[in-house]
Write a protein that holds these residues in place. Sequence first.
Motif, PDB file in Angstrom:
ATOM      1  N   ILE A   1     -31.448 -17.347 -37.362  1.00 13.40           N
ATOM      2  CA  ILE A   1     -31.509 -16.185 -36.476  1.00 13.40           C
ATOM      3  C   ILE A   1     -32.946 -16.066 -35.981  1.00 13.40           C
ATOM      4  O   ILE A   1     -33.880 -15.996 -36.781  1.00 13.40           O
ATOM      5  CB  ILE A   1     -31.090 -14.896 -37.198  1.00 13.40           C
ATOM      6  N   VAL A   2     -33.114 -16.021 -34.670  1.00  8.12           N
ATOM      7  CA  VAL A   2     -34.457 -15.984 -34.097  1.00  8.12           C
ATOM      8  C   VAL A   2     -34.570 -14.765 -33.178  1.00  8.12           C
ATOM      9  O   VAL A   2     -33.580 -14.321 -32.597  1.00  8.12           O
ATOM     10  CB  VAL A   2     -34.772 -17.277 -33.309  1.00  8.12           C
ATOM     11  N   PRO A   3     -35.762 -14.203 -33.028  1.00  8.48           N
ATOM     12  CA  PRO A   3     -35.957 -13.126 -32.039  1.00  8.48           C
ATOM     13  C   PRO A   3     -35.730 -13.672 -30.629  1.00  8.48           C
ATOM     14  O   PRO A   3     -36.211 -14.755 -30.281  1.00  8.48           O
ATOM     15  CB  PRO A   3     -37.417 -12.702 -32.252  1.00  8.48           C
ATOM     16  N   SER A   4     -34.993 -12.932 -29.831  1.00  3.11           N
ATOM     17  CA  SER A   4     -34.659 -13.416 -28.492  1.00  3.11           C
ATOM     18  C   SER A   4     -35.896 -13.538 -27.608  1.00  3.11           C
ATOM     19  O   SER A   4     -35.887 -14.303 -26.637  1.00  3.11           O
ATOM     20  CB  SER A   4     -33.644 -12.474 -27.835  1.00  3.11           C
ATOM     21  N   GLU A   5     -36.969 -12.817 -27.936  1.00  2.70           N
ATOM     22  CA  GLU A   5     -38.182 -12.907 -27.134  1.00  2.70           C
ATOM     23  C   GLU A   5     -38.915 -14.226 -27.329  1.00  2.70           C
ATOM     24  O   GLU A   5     -39.772 -14.591 -26.528  1.00  2.70           O
ATOM     25  CB  GLU A   5     -39.114 -11.745 -27.464  1.00  2.70           C
ATOM     26  N   LYS A   6     -38.584 -14.985 -28.407  1.00  2.00           N
ATOM     27  CA  LYS A   6     -39.256 -16.254 -28.668  1.00  2.00           C
ATOM     28  C   LYS A   6     -38.622 -17.414 -27.912  1.00  2.00           C
ATOM     29  O   LYS A   6     -39.198 -18.503 -27.848  1.00  2.00           O
ATOM     30  CB  LYS A   6     -39.250 -16.558 -30.177  1.00  2.00           C
ATOM     31  N   ILE A   7     -37.402 -17.217 -27.367  1.00  2.00           N
ATOM     32  CA  ILE A   7     -36.703 -18.300 -26.691  1.00  2.00           C
ATOM     33  C   ILE A   7     -36.510 -17.949 -25.212  1.00  2.00           C
ATOM     34  O   ILE A   7     -36.729 -16.816 -24.791  1.00  2.00           O
ATOM     35  CB  ILE A   7     -35.335 -18.580 -27.343  1.00  2.00           C
ATOM     36  N   TRP A   8     -36.081 -18.951 -24.454  1.00  2.00           N
ATOM     37  CA  TRP A   8     -35.792 -18.733 -23.036  1.00  2.00           C
ATOM     38  C   TRP A   8     -34.560 -17.853 -22.903  1.00  2.00           C
ATOM     39  O   TRP A   8     -33.560 -18.009 -23.600  1.00  2.00           O
ATOM     40  CB  TRP A   8     -35.553 -20.070 -22.354  1.00  2.00           C
ATOM     41  N   ASN A   9     -34.621 -16.873 -21.979  1.00  2.00           N
ATOM     42  CA  ASN A   9     -33.499 -15.976 -21.704  1.00  2.00           C
ATOM     43  C   ASN A   9     -33.077 -16.109 -20.251  1.00  2.00           C
ATOM     44  O   ASN A   9     -33.934 -16.126 -19.351  1.00  2.00           O
ATOM     45  CB  ASN A   9     -33.883 -14.528 -21.979  1.00  2.00           C
ATOM     46  N   PRO A  10     -31.770 -16.150 -19.976  1.00  2.00           N
ATOM     47  CA  PRO A  10     -31.306 -16.282 -18.585  1.00  2.00           C
ATOM     48  C   PRO A  10     -31.424 -14.951 -17.843  1.00  2.00           C
ATOM     49  O   PRO A  10     -31.453 -13.878 -18.441  1.00  2.00           O
ATOM     50  CB  PRO A  10     -29.846 -16.697 -18.750  1.00  2.00           C
ATOM     51  N   ASP A  11     -31.476 -15.026 -16.518  1.00  2.00           N
ATOM     52  CA  ASP A  11     -31.518 -13.819 -15.679  1.00  2.00           C
ATOM     53  C   ASP A  11     -30.087 -13.371 -15.365  1.00  2.00           C
ATOM     54  O   ASP A  11     -29.645 -13.345 -14.220  1.00  2.00           O
ATOM     55  CB  ASP A  11     -32.312 -14.073 -14.396  1.00  2.00           C
ATOM     56  N   ILE A  12     -29.366 -12.994 -16.437  1.00  2.00           N
ATOM     57  CA  ILE A  12     -27.970 -12.593 -16.326  1.00  2.00           C
ATOM     58  C   ILE A  12     -27.887 -11.092 -16.085  1.00  2.00           C
ATOM     59  O   ILE A  12     -28.570 -10.303 -16.741  1.00  2.00           O
ATOM     60  CB  ILE A  12     -27.194 -12.971 -17.604  1.00  2.00           C
ATOM     61  N   CYS A  13     -27.018 -10.698 -15.142  1.00  2.00           N
ATOM     62  CA  CYS A  13     -26.848  -9.281 -14.807  1.00  2.00           C
ATOM     63  C   CYS A  13     -25.373  -8.968 -14.603  1.00  2.00           C
ATOM     64  O   CYS A  13     -24.565  -9.852 -14.281  1.00  2.00           O
ATOM     65  CB  CYS A  13     -27.608  -8.922 -13.528  1.00  2.00           C
ATOM     66  N   VAL A  14     -25.039  -7.694 -14.816  1.00  2.00           N
ATOM     67  CA  VAL A  14     -23.733  -7.166 -14.400  1.00  2.00           C
ATOM     68  C   VAL A  14     -23.917  -6.735 -12.948  1.00  2.00           C
ATOM     69  O   VAL A  14     -24.470  -5.674 -12.659  1.00  2.00           O
ATOM     70  CB  VAL A  14     -23.286  -5.992 -15.290  1.00  2.00           C
ATOM     71  N   THR A  15     -23.463  -7.565 -12.025  1.00  2.00           N
ATOM     72  CA  THR A  15     -23.832  -7.396 -10.618  1.00  2.00           C
ATOM     73  C   THR A  15     -23.196  -6.182  -9.956  1.00  2.00           C
ATOM     74  O   THR A  15     -23.719  -5.684  -8.956  1.00  2.00           O
ATOM     75  CB  THR A  15     -23.467  -8.663  -9.824  1.00  2.00           C
TER      76      THR A  15
END
Length: 404
Positions: A102-116
């Motif tokens: 389990i890793v902090p999400s801020e340490k990895i790449w995150n997608p620019d996903i949105c509820v459009t």
Amino acid sequence: MGRTFVYLCLCSRLLTIALCKTHDHPEYLLFDNLFNGYNPDVRPTLEYQHTLFMNVSVNLIALHSLDERSQTLTATVWIDLEWTDVHLTWNGSEYNNIQSIIVPSEKIWNPDICVTNEVTNNKCLVRSEDGKALLEHTGKVTIWWNKEVKTGCDVDISQYPFDTQNCAIKIGTWYSVDENIRLVQKYDILDLDNYSPNEEWDIVSSHVTEIPVEDELNYTDLQFSMVIDRRPLFYLYSTVLPILLLSVLNMVCFVVPVESGEKLGMTMAIFLTFAVFMTMISSNIPKSSEHVFKFGIFMTMHLLMSGLTIMLEVFVTNIYYKPKDMKMNGFYKWMFRHLVDNDKNDNEISASRPANNRERLFCAVDETDPWQKLSLRLDKVFGYIVASINTLLILLFFVTVSLG
């Protein structure tokens, strides 16, 4: 001085042993090796031209409300995002057979996903200190995005309160085009394993489709659609049943004797009650001309019938209280001739009236008064007409609603 030196050496040695043991911890070493030189701002592909495929699914937790007025759907969902980060792989045998961490999400790449189609400003997945992600030794990354969504929904009120609505949650990238990030549906339907049923709406079906976005660049959203069916029981006994009862009372007005003096008061009370119901329902439905509101038309027609009843009762009462010796004009003579003189039932009733003058004093209607006889006959005819129209309106409403 010598003792102090020995004490400091001993503490330094113990600290060194503790640090060594800490660095020997396999998960500590794994974290240190994985994120050494890792850049969380760069899309995790071996080549820039490669497309990153991302699996997306929506787990519906609760359906809170569908606001017909603002045409918005409010729900709580878990959005499951899965992709492979080629820079975060390891051999489990080198780290004491660790398969996932389990890793902090801020340490990895995150997608620019949105509820459009989110109507608030809280549209997109934001990297935060509290966020977590599951990282597997193959490089597979899984993020569960817990979110309360408020999305737009085109509400069709034509069948209200027996309506079925089609609402959707659209998920897509905000900046990344399909050549960079390609969204792939994980399941063909909404995940309802953790769903808590709603007291007003039933989920009939769901499906997932790809919706190309009309833009100069190439974007594709995933649309998670659901068909929801309203439970009409509450609206039946709180709205439909009272309206039907008022329409029956509208017909009963013609049974009330004219001489009682309550006919106009009763019809006015029914008319005002219809107006109150119209105001209550109109305040909760969208102001739209795209869909024909059948129940609204049904109520409007009954409101018009109630207004017509008032006018007819005023006309009947006015005739009833005309002076006995007042002569009838041609119009009244025509009605009297066709409604009174030709009515066999009325003649039979007149023949059965008390012949004694003293007994006639107790009769409500003066058989020698043509105005009263005409008034009662008109009241009866108008009652039949209004009853027929009201019955026809009720049948038409339920037939059109049942046929959809």
